[in-house]
Design a protein around this motif. Structure first.
Motif, PDB file in Angstrom:
ATOM      1  N   VAL A 144       0.823  -1.224  -0.084  1.00  0.00           N
ATOM      2  CA  VAL A 144       0.064  -0.023   0.240  1.00  0.00           C
ATOM      3  C   VAL A 144       0.914   1.354  -0.040  1.00  0.00           C
ATOM      4  CG1 VAL A 144      -1.979  -1.094   1.117  1.00  0.00           C
ATOM      5  CG2 VAL A 144      -0.310   0.186   2.356  1.00  0.00           C
ATOM      6  N   LEU A 145       2.121   1.216   0.442  1.00  0.00           N
ATOM      7  CA  LEU A 145       2.870   2.141   0.323  1.00  0.00           C
ATOM      8  C   LEU A 145       3.829   2.511  -0.977  1.00  0.00           C
ATOM      9  CD1 LEU A 145       4.078   2.656   3.875  1.00  0.00           C
ATOM     10  CD2 LEU A 145       2.427   4.191   2.577  1.00  0.00           C
ATOM     11  N   ALA A 146       3.326   1.914  -2.099  1.00  0.00           N
ATOM     12  CA  ALA A 146       4.056   1.976  -3.479  1.00  0.00           C
ATOM     13  C   ALA A 146       3.305   3.198  -4.159  1.00  0.00           C
ATOM     14  CB  ALA A 146       3.750   0.746  -4.131  1.00  0.00           C
ATOM     15  N   GLU A 147       4.267   3.929  -4.840  1.00  0.00           N
ATOM     16  CA  GLU A 147       3.601   5.309  -5.494  1.00  0.00           C
ATOM     17  C   GLU A 147       2.626   5.216  -6.418  1.00  0.00           C
ATOM     18  OE1 GLU A 147       5.520   9.078  -7.964  1.00  0.00           O
ATOM     19  OE2 GLU A 147       6.844   7.507  -7.498  1.00  0.00           O
ATOM     20  N   ASP A 148       2.620   3.925  -7.099  1.00  0.00           N
ATOM     21  CA  ASP A 148       1.192   3.715  -8.077  1.00  0.00           C
ATOM     22  C   ASP A 148       0.167   3.763  -6.959  1.00  0.00           C
ATOM     23  OD1 ASP A 148       2.364   0.879  -7.073  1.00  0.00           O
ATOM     24  OD2 ASP A 148       1.311   0.385  -8.762  1.00  0.00           O
ATOM     25  N   VAL A 149       0.356   3.139  -6.112  1.00  0.00           N
ATOM     26  CA  VAL A 149      -1.202   2.656  -5.156  1.00  0.00           C
ATOM     27  C   VAL A 149      -1.563   4.095  -4.632  1.00  0.00           C
ATOM     28  CG1 VAL A 149      -1.943   1.703  -2.968  1.00  0.00           C
ATOM     29  CG2 VAL A 149      -0.622   0.456  -4.569  1.00  0.00           C
ATOM     30  N   LEU A 150      -0.589   4.975  -4.015  1.00  0.00           N
ATOM     31  CA  LEU A 150      -0.904   6.452  -3.656  1.00  0.00           C
ATOM     32  C   LEU A 150      -1.332   7.258  -4.779  1.00  0.00           C
ATOM     33  CD1 LEU A 150       2.474   7.094  -1.536  1.00  0.00           C
ATOM     34  CD2 LEU A 150       0.300   6.316  -0.552  1.00  0.00           C
ATOM     35  N   ARG A 151      -0.866   7.057  -5.715  1.00  0.00           N
ATOM     36  CA  ARG A 151      -1.436   8.051  -7.060  1.00  0.00           C
ATOM     37  C   ARG A 151      -2.793   7.515  -7.151  1.00  0.00           C
ATOM     38  NH1 ARG A 151       1.437  11.715  -8.841  1.00  0.00           N
ATOM     39  NH2 ARG A 151       3.704  11.616  -8.793  1.00  0.00           N
ATOM     40  N   ALA A 152      -3.322   6.290  -7.057  1.00  0.00           N
ATOM     41  CA  ALA A 152      -4.462   5.626  -7.371  1.00  0.00           C
ATOM     42  C   ALA A 152      -5.160   6.125  -6.141  1.00  0.00           C
ATOM     43  CB  ALA A 152      -4.414   4.112  -7.577  1.00  0.00           C
ATOM     44  N   LEU A 153      -4.803   6.196  -4.928  1.00  0.00           N
ATOM     45  CA  LEU A 153      -5.499   6.607  -4.085  1.00  0.00           C
ATOM     46  C   LEU A 153      -6.096   8.080  -4.067  1.00  0.00           C
ATOM     47  CD1 LEU A 153      -6.776   6.504  -1.069  1.00  0.00           C
ATOM     48  CD2 LEU A 153      -4.742   6.585   0.055  1.00  0.00           C
ATOM     49  N   LEU A 154      -5.256   8.963  -4.636  1.00  0.00           N
ATOM     50  CA  LEU A 154      -5.362  10.417  -4.768  1.00  0.00           C
ATOM     51  C   LEU A 154      -6.417  10.488  -5.814  1.00  0.00           C
ATOM     52  CD1 LEU A 154      -1.739  12.003  -4.825  1.00  0.00           C
ATOM     53  CD2 LEU A 154      -3.709  12.412  -3.369  1.00  0.00           C
ATOM     54  N   GLU A 155      -6.453   9.772  -6.970  1.00  0.00           N
ATOM     55  CA  GLU A 155      -7.359   9.786  -8.008  1.00  0.00           C
ATOM     56  C   GLU A 155      -8.760   9.270  -7.380  1.00  0.00           C
ATOM     57  OE1 GLU A 155      -8.590   7.117 -11.876  1.00  0.00           O
ATOM     58  OE2 GLU A 155      -6.373   7.723 -11.701  1.00  0.00           O
ATOM     59  N   THR A 180      -1.962  10.190   2.268  1.00  0.00           N
ATOM     60  CA  THR A 180      -1.827  11.266   1.107  1.00  0.00           C
ATOM     61  C   THR A 180      -1.875  12.688   1.698  1.00  0.00           C
ATOM     62  OG1 THR A 180      -4.098  11.591   0.399  1.00  0.00           O
ATOM     63  CG2 THR A 180      -2.879   9.916  -0.972  1.00  0.00           C
ATOM     64  N   GLN A 181      -2.437  12.951   2.827  1.00  0.00           N
ATOM     65  CA  GLN A 181      -2.264  14.230   3.653  1.00  0.00           C
ATOM     66  C   GLN A 181      -0.677  14.654   3.808  1.00  0.00           C
ATOM     67  OE1 GLN A 181      -5.321  15.725   3.254  1.00  0.00           O
ATOM     68  NE2 GLN A 181      -4.531  16.513   5.149  1.00  0.00           N
ATOM     69  N   TYR A 182      -0.002  13.744   3.787  1.00  0.00           N
ATOM     70  CA  TYR A 182       1.612  14.085   4.052  1.00  0.00           C
ATOM     71  C   TYR A 182       2.089  14.569   2.918  1.00  0.00           C
ATOM     72  CZ  TYR A 182       1.715  11.164   8.053  1.00  0.00           C
ATOM     73  OH  TYR A 182       1.419  10.493   9.317  1.00  0.00           O
ATOM     74  N   PHE A 183       1.278  14.745   1.463  1.00  0.00           N
ATOM     75  CA  PHE A 183       1.721  15.301   0.531  1.00  0.00           C
ATOM     76  C   PHE A 183       0.527  16.414   0.041  1.00  0.00           C
ATOM     77  CE2 PHE A 183       3.224  11.002   0.599  1.00  0.00           C
ATOM     78  CZ  PHE A 183       4.594  11.314   0.523  1.00  0.00           C
ATOM     79  N   GLN A 184      -0.259  16.893   0.852  1.00  0.00           N
ATOM     80  CA  GLN A 184      -1.348  17.728   0.754  1.00  0.00           C
ATOM     81  C   GLN A 184      -2.326  17.429  -0.125  1.00  0.00           C
ATOM     82  OE1 GLN A 184       2.161  19.110   0.731  1.00  0.00           O
ATOM     83  NE2 GLN A 184       1.782  19.238   3.137  1.00  0.00           N
ATOM     84  N   ASN A 185      -2.587  15.965  -0.420  1.00  0.00           N
ATOM     85  CA  ASN A 185      -3.335  15.535  -1.345  1.00  0.00           C
ATOM     86  C   ASN A 185      -3.445  16.083  -2.562  1.00  0.00           C
ATOM     87  OD1 ASN A 185      -4.885  13.732   0.707  1.00  0.00           O
ATOM     88  ND2 ASN A 185      -6.126  15.465   1.071  1.00  0.00           N
ATOM     89  N   ASN A 186      -2.002  16.167  -3.128  1.00  0.00           N
ATOM     90  CA  ASN A 186      -1.518  16.663  -4.427  1.00  0.00           C
ATOM     91  C   ASN A 186      -0.557  15.759  -4.865  1.00  0.00           C
ATOM     92  OD1 ASN A 186       0.254  18.303  -6.206  1.00  0.00           O
ATOM     93  ND2 ASN A 186      -1.046  20.031  -5.158  1.00  0.00           N
ATOM     94  N   GLY A 187      -0.634  15.168  -6.315  1.00  0.00           N
ATOM     95  CA  GLY A 187       0.070  14.395  -6.950  1.00  0.00           C
ATOM     96  C   GLY A 187       1.286  15.037  -7.462  1.00  0.00           C
ATOM     97  N   THR A 188       1.526  16.311  -7.765  1.00  0.00           N
ATOM     98  CA  THR A 188       2.691  16.979  -7.949  1.00  0.00           C
ATOM     99  C   THR A 188       3.714  17.087  -6.761  1.00  0.00           C
ATOM    100  OG1 THR A 188       1.423  18.410  -9.603  1.00  0.00           O
ATOM    101  CG2 THR A 188       3.590  19.161  -8.732  1.00  0.00           C
ATOM    102  N   ARG A 189       2.974  17.246  -5.361  1.00  0.00           N
ATOM    103  CA  ARG A 189       3.996  17.127  -4.380  1.00  0.00           C
ATOM    104  C   ARG A 189       4.412  15.875  -4.093  1.00  0.00           C
ATOM    105  NH1 ARG A 189       0.554  21.539  -1.349  1.00  0.00           N
ATOM    106  NH2 ARG A 189       1.452  23.238  -2.316  1.00  0.00           N
ATOM    107  N   LEU A 190       3.685  14.783  -4.302  1.00  0.00           N
ATOM    108  CA  LEU A 190       3.968  13.465  -4.093  1.00  0.00           C
ATOM    109  C   LEU A 190       5.289  12.992  -5.024  1.00  0.00           C
ATOM    110  CD1 LEU A 190       3.801  10.592  -3.330  1.00  0.00           C
ATOM    111  CD2 LEU A 190       1.983  10.092  -4.971  1.00  0.00           C
ATOM    112  N   GLY A 191       5.308  13.652  -6.366  1.00  0.00           N
ATOM    113  CA  GLY A 191       6.458  13.519  -7.154  1.00  0.00           C
ATOM    114  C   GLY A 191       7.630  14.280  -7.054  1.00  0.00           C
TER     115      GLY A 191
END
Length: 95
Positions: free
Chosen positions: A4-15, A60-71
């Protein structure tokens, strides 16, 4: 990091969170569509909450629910050692 802590999973969660935030449902009792902001807990703006005011408990709150910040990545130097830090390091630092 895996599972669950893989980047693709986090991006899917954001979506998924974005799709849920945009969801509406017809409420026959009130005769109108209701949205997340009608039912969310918004302690910082209870009188007129917007979707961004809703309290969300998510990794995802650790990245302000933002995919750009995640990347985002950054160069970090510690004495002679130099490297690149990314979302993994940010999450470890926050947790």
């Amino acid at each position: 990091f895996s599972g669950v802590l893989a980047e693709d999973v986090l991006r899917a969660l954001l979506e998924l969170q974005d799709r849920l935030a945009a969801t509406t449902a017809w409420a026959p009792g009130s005769g109108r569509n209701v949205t997340l902001q009608d039912v969310c807990y918004a302690p910082l703006n209870p009188a007129a909450p917007g979707v961004s005011d809703c309290a969300v408990s998510s990794v995802t709150q650790y990245f302000q629910n933002n995919g750009t910040r995640l990347g985002l990545t950054a160069t970090q130097e510690d004495g002679k050692d130099k490297g690149t830090v990314d979302w993994h390091d940010h999450l470890i630092y926050c947790v």
